[in-house]
Design an enzyme around this catalytic site. Structure first.
Site, short mmCIF file in Angstrom:
data_model
loop_
_atom_site.label_atom_id
_atom_site.label_comp_id
_atom_site.label_asym_id
_atom_site.label_seq_id
_atom_site.Cartn_x
_atom_site.Cartn_y
_atom_site.Cartn_z
N GLN A 53 0.80 -1.22 0.00
CA GLN A 53 0.00 0.00 0.00
C GLN A 53 0.84 1.28 0.00
O GLN A 53 0.29 2.37 0.06
CB GLN A 53 -0.94 0.02 1.22
CG GLN A 53 -1.92 -1.12 1.28
CD GLN A 53 -2.98 -1.08 0.18
OE1 GLN A 53 -3.09 -0.12 -0.58
NE2 GLN A 53 -3.77 -2.14 0.09
N CYS B 248 -9.17 -8.13 5.01
CA CYS B 248 -8.09 -9.10 5.28
C CYS B 248 -7.20 -8.60 6.41
O CYS B 248 -5.96 -8.78 6.36
CB CYS B 248 -7.26 -9.39 4.03
SG CYS B 248 -8.23 -10.04 2.68
N LYS C 32 -1.80 -3.12 -7.69
CA LYS C 32 -2.12 -1.92 -6.90
C LYS C 32 -1.37 -0.70 -7.46
O LYS C 32 -1.50 0.40 -6.97
CB LYS C 32 -1.76 -2.14 -5.44
CG LYS C 32 -2.56 -3.28 -4.79
CD LYS C 32 -2.38 -3.31 -3.31
CE LYS C 32 -2.77 -4.63 -2.67
NZ LYS C 32 -4.20 -4.94 -2.72
N1 C6P Z 1 -4.98 -5.69 0.30
C1 C6P Z 1 -7.15 -4.61 0.21
O1 C6P Z 1 -8.27 -4.43 -0.24
P1 C6P Z 1 -1.84 -9.21 -2.85
O2 C6P Z 1 -3.23 -9.76 -2.75
O3 C6P Z 1 -0.80 -10.26 -2.67
O4 C6P Z 1 -1.64 -8.36 -4.06
O5 C6P Z 1 -1.67 -8.17 -1.63
C2 C6P Z 1 -1.87 -8.58 -0.31
C3 C6P Z 1 -1.73 -7.43 0.63
C4 C6P Z 1 -0.64 -7.41 1.48
N2 C6P Z 1 -0.43 -6.38 2.30
C5 C6P Z 1 -1.26 -5.34 2.35
C6 C6P Z 1 -0.97 -4.20 3.28
C7 C6P Z 1 -2.40 -5.30 1.54
O6 C6P Z 1 -3.22 -4.27 1.59
C8 C6P Z 1 -2.65 -6.39 0.66
C9 C6P Z 1 -3.89 -6.43 -0.19
C10 C6P Z 1 -6.21 -5.58 -0.47
O7 C6P Z 1 -6.75 -4.00 1.20
C11 C6P Z 1 -6.87 -6.90 -0.74
S1 C6P Z 1 -7.24 -7.78 0.72
#
Ligand code: C6P
Length: 429
Positions: free
Chosen positions: A226, A387, A249
């Site tokens: 993020q 999550c 992202k």
């Molecule tokens: N958060 C949200 O809506 P991936 O899925 O591997 O690209 O990213 C996982 C992930 C790991 N760390 C942080 C801080 C995140 O925010 C996320 C993904 C999304 O907040 C989907 S749950």
């Protein structure tokens, strides 16, 4: 143009976009024209996309880069001697160099392509843990981690007998550095910390955390899912040992991301997965592993997605991450003025340093109802635990509604969100 699209002027060709950005101040309307989906009508209304922490929309040139790979360059990488194979390999390795430059890694081989942040953290949790963790050792995380920075460590601890230790968070959604300091001891073998919380928006002082951990010889992983889309990242300046990020992202495709790792640590770590490309020779008696970064890239990867991720990095670089950060800071300021003091709303997370994430509860309305009613207005926000269930538990809520900003959002869209929230409140009065 489909029946679901609002008429706006055509996007400039990608080749003109760079010139335009360099010549002008931050032109959010021009940026919006780069994103075809922003012309969609949702329930007959213009799309207001405020779920960027979940995933971002893609500019035309990223979509074209992925399609273009399949149209013109499709081949497997690192193994074909014909021209298409060379072109595919060069495009894939070119994306690695772009990722290296984007986060200022010292070496190309320190960029490992993974499926995303989750796989990047799992790679370290699996490989580094096998090399390092003994029964009684500790891994230190914070109370604001995403499940992707909790569960891999629980798995690693289960298989090694190590212990997961958690630094608590305050009512404002911050960590107290003295608590952090106190939580480290001779058994701490790794610190793994989120850069920007997806549930609270808190920006953690990761440079200071890295310094504190390194003073004790403890390596640090930073979950940059993020932060990377919103601010310039320099892994050498941060000093971290590992850094994880996701392309989707960052206005790139899904299914591709990066684990940055310091070369000397990656060299020592055992492979994460076995298969093609990660070997230098195989017999039934013994396998010798490939050099970095290939040692950690088993099997045919998401080649087209990686190439398009390279295009997304080019796009962000052309705009300039410092300018993205400045634009999003004005959005955050605007949102603060609208929401701080708004009646019937509880904002979850009030850190002094925060990014463009607004998690909130409306009195007497379930977050899912808020999101559904906002969707009827064309406004896309996320509702749920994001999550990050331990964060929800910490604040005593089952879920929140969350709006999160990106480089194409406008203050008018935040006004639309505020109007939408007023409508929801009205309906439940
Ligand atoms: N958060 C949200 O809506 P991936 O899925 O591997 O690209 O990213 C996982 C992930 C790991 N760390 C942080 C801080 C995140 O925010 C996320 C993904 C999304 O907040 C989907 S749950």
């Amino acid at each position: 143009m489909s029946a679901n699209q609002a008429p706006i002027s055509a996007p400039l060709p990608a080749s003109n976009a760079g010139e335009r950005r360099r010549a002008n101040a931050y032109d959010v309307e021009a940026i919006r024209r780069d994103f075809p989906i922003l012309r969609e009508l949702i329930h007959g209304k213009p799309l207001v996309y405020l779920d960027n922490a979940n995933t971002t929309q893609k500019p035309e040139l990223v979509i074209e880069a992925e399609a273009g790979f399949y149209r013109h360059d499709c081949s497997n990488i690192h193994r074909a001697v014909y021209l298409l194979g060379e072109r595919a390999t060069e495009a894939y390795e070119g994306a690695r160099r772009k990722a290296q430059a984007f986060i200022n890694a010292a070496h190309e081989y320190e960029i490992i392509f993974t499926r995303g942040t989750t796989e990047a953290i799992n790679l370290v949790a699996s490989s580094f843990s096998r090399m390092t963790l003994q029964p009684g050792d500790e891994v230190l995380i914070t109370g604001m981690e995403h499940h992707s920075n909790i569960v891999p460590w629980q798995l690693a601890c289960e298989s090694t007998g190590a212990k997961l230790r958690v630094v608590p968070i305050t009512n404002e959604g911050e960590i107290v550095l003295e608590d952090f300091e106190r939580s480290m001891n001779a058994r701490t073998k790794l610190v793994s910390v989120v850069h920007v919380s997806n549930a609270l928006g808190t920006i953690n002082p990761v440079k200071t955390i890295v310094e504190m951990a390194h003073n004790r010889g403890i390596p640090v992983l930073v979950d940059g899912a993020q932060s990377t889309p919103h601010q310039p990242i320099d892994v050498q300046a941060l000093g971290c040992d590992f850094f994880a990020l996701s392309s989707h992202k960052m206005y790139g495709p899904t299914g591709i991301g990066v684990l940055y790792g310091r070369g000397e640590l990656l060299e020592k770590m055992p492979p994460y997965q076995g298969g093609g490309d990660m070997i230098s020779s195989v017999t039934f008696e013994k396998t010798l592993y490939n050099d970095l970064p290939y040692k950690f890239e088993a099997g045919t990867p998401n080649i087209a997605g990686t190439v398009a991720f390279g295009a997304a990095i080019d796009y962000l670089t052309t705009i300039g991450m410092d300018r993205v950060a400045a634009h999003e800071a004005t959005l955050l300021e605007h949102a603060r003025r609208l929401f701080d003091g708004m009646k019937g709303i509880r904002i979850i997370g009030a850190a002094r340093e925060r990014g463009g994430v607004f998690s909130f509860m409306l009195d007497g309305v379930h977050p899912h109802d808020v999101a559904t009613l906002l969707d009827a207005e064309g406004i896309a926000v996320r509702a749920g635990h994001h999550c990050a269930q331990p964060v929800m538990d910490r604040f005593g809520v089952p879920a929140t509604t969350r709006a999160s900003f990106g480089l194409y959002n406008t203050t008018a869209e935040i006004d639309a969100l505020a109007d939408g929230i007023e409508k929801v409140k009205e309906m439940f009065r």
